[in-house]
Design a protein around this motif. Sequence first.
Motif, PDB file in Angstrom:
ATOM      1  N   LYS A  32       0.881  -1.069  -0.015  1.00 33.19           N
ATOM      2  CA  LYS A  32      -0.010   0.140  -0.092  1.00 33.19           C
ATOM      3  C   LYS A  32       0.880   1.211  -0.119  1.00 33.19           C
ATOM      4  CE  LYS A  32      -3.822   2.394   0.173  1.00 33.19           C
ATOM      5  NZ  LYS A  32      -4.788   2.255  -1.136  1.00 33.19           N
ATOM      6  N   SER A  61      -4.049  15.362  -0.172  1.00 35.16           N
ATOM      7  CA  SER A  61      -5.088  15.785   0.584  1.00 35.16           C
ATOM      8  C   SER A  61      -5.084  16.933   1.468  1.00 35.16           C
ATOM      9  CB  SER A  61      -5.878  14.634   1.289  1.00 35.16           C
ATOM     10  OG  SER A  61      -4.952  14.267   2.520  1.00 35.16           O
ATOM     11  N   THR A  71      -4.807   4.226   8.542  1.00 27.20           N
ATOM     12  CA  THR A  71      -6.414   4.518   8.396  1.00 27.20           C
ATOM     13  C   THR A  71      -6.909   3.201   7.740  1.00 27.20           C
ATOM     14  OG1 THR A  71      -6.182   5.473   6.390  1.00 27.20           O
ATOM     15  CG2 THR A  71      -5.899   6.876   8.151  1.00 27.20           C
ATOM     16  N   GLU A  72      -8.457   3.054   7.792  1.00 23.32           N
ATOM     17  CA  GLU A  72      -8.845   2.067   7.163  1.00 23.32           C
ATOM     18  C   GLU A  72      -8.509   1.850   5.674  1.00 23.32           C
ATOM     19  OE1 GLU A  72     -13.205   2.350   7.459  1.00 23.32           O
ATOM     20  OE2 GLU A  72     -12.824   1.991   9.756  1.00 23.32           O
ATOM     21  N   GLU A  73      -8.197   2.889   4.985  1.00 20.81           N
ATOM     22  CA  GLU A  73      -7.609   2.902   3.626  1.00 20.81           C
ATOM     23  C   GLU A  73      -6.295   2.655   3.363  1.00 20.81           C
ATOM     24  OE1 GLU A  73     -10.635   6.310   4.145  1.00 20.81           O
ATOM     25  OE2 GLU A  73      -8.957   5.711   5.223  1.00 20.81           O
ATOM     26  N   GLY A  74      -5.434   2.321   4.633  1.00 23.39           N
ATOM     27  CA  GLY A  74      -4.144   2.046   4.516  1.00 23.39           C
ATOM     28  C   GLY A  74      -3.256   3.378   4.377  1.00 23.39           C
ATOM     29  N   TYR A  75      -3.735   4.461   4.979  1.00 21.51           N
ATOM     30  CA  TYR A  75      -2.995   5.701   4.766  1.00 21.51           C
ATOM     31  C   TYR A  75      -2.197   6.023   5.959  1.00 21.51           C
ATOM     32  CZ  TYR A  75      -5.734   6.984   0.645  1.00 21.51           C
ATOM     33  OH  TYR A  75      -6.373   7.012  -0.759  1.00 21.51           O
TER      34      TYR A  75
END
Length: 352
Positions: A6, A26, A306-310
């Motif tokens: 990721k 972001s 995070t859940e997104e892999g960030y």
Amino acid sequence: MDLVEKSLEVIINNQSKSGAFIASPSFDTYAFSWLRDGSFIANSLDQYKKYDEAEKFYRWVNDVINRYSDKVNVIEDKISRGERISRKDYLNARFTLEGFEEKKEGWGNFQLDGYGTWLWAVSEHIKLTGKTELIDEFHNSINAALKYIKLLAFYPNYDIWEENYDKIHTSTLACLYGGVKAINDYLKKDEVTKLANQIKTYILTNCVEDEHFVKFIGTKEIDSSLLWLAIPFNVVDVSDDIFKNTVKKIEDDLFVDNGMHRYKKDTYYGGGEWILLSAWMGLYYKKVNETEKAEAVEKWIEKCATEEGYLPEQVCLHPNDETYYPKWVDMWGEIASPLLWSHAMYLILKSK
């Protein structure tokens, strides 16, 4: 989720066509490419044999320095005549993704660290790939960077956090020494050796108080970026007594439950724990064969995703002053996530 895969995806997907890496896609304030951050990001790709993508960044910096190298000659002329150097004379620390200066007023753009870090990263890239021809291709930009460092190494400038513009910073000097020393493995020039030795001597003479390295000259405070003195810039070895004293202070004062603060008085978003600096502590533990501690840092970083892999810039589990968090959110929005430098340092940690 495989956070290594990721992290590679996040970095490669956020590399512009020019070769620049956006600091965070972001976070509007970070919609630029820093030479320092980008050099570590490119180095992380080198660790995973993503050589083409890494080299695109090094070439982008080469073009940027060549575009603005006349500034170095202006500075040299002004110094020789005893004239004042103005803010517009300095090379920038960050640029637009297209490779041009950004003109935002009030930003601390006089930072030297990125030029040393780029020289170091290019040297590491050559070491891994064997592409010594880059020394000739980058001849002009390397020489401009070295001249810039020689002229201004001991001038007060903004630190790696864009703060304390009126100080001379130990971690900045470490970046400069590391870059100058590394590139001279290929240049083999006596004058470059002399410059590296001057910077190292200056650090050892001026940046130590009470038997530990300090954040900047004139204080007894520490900063977690002092880890850079040994890893990766080799000003001193990890076995050096002064460095070991510094690490002990960092552990005692800044390292909490495997999360690393920048410095004691940090209030940026409350002064939380920085992912990339925690990874540096993990790199130190690996270097000194404290495997369990290194693994604990890796797991802590992975839990911060995070859940997104960030991976964000920082997490505020143990903030220095939580009252500052909403102030920064009101000013700039939520903490930058993903931060490419955070992903890069996780990758470097996992590669060792």
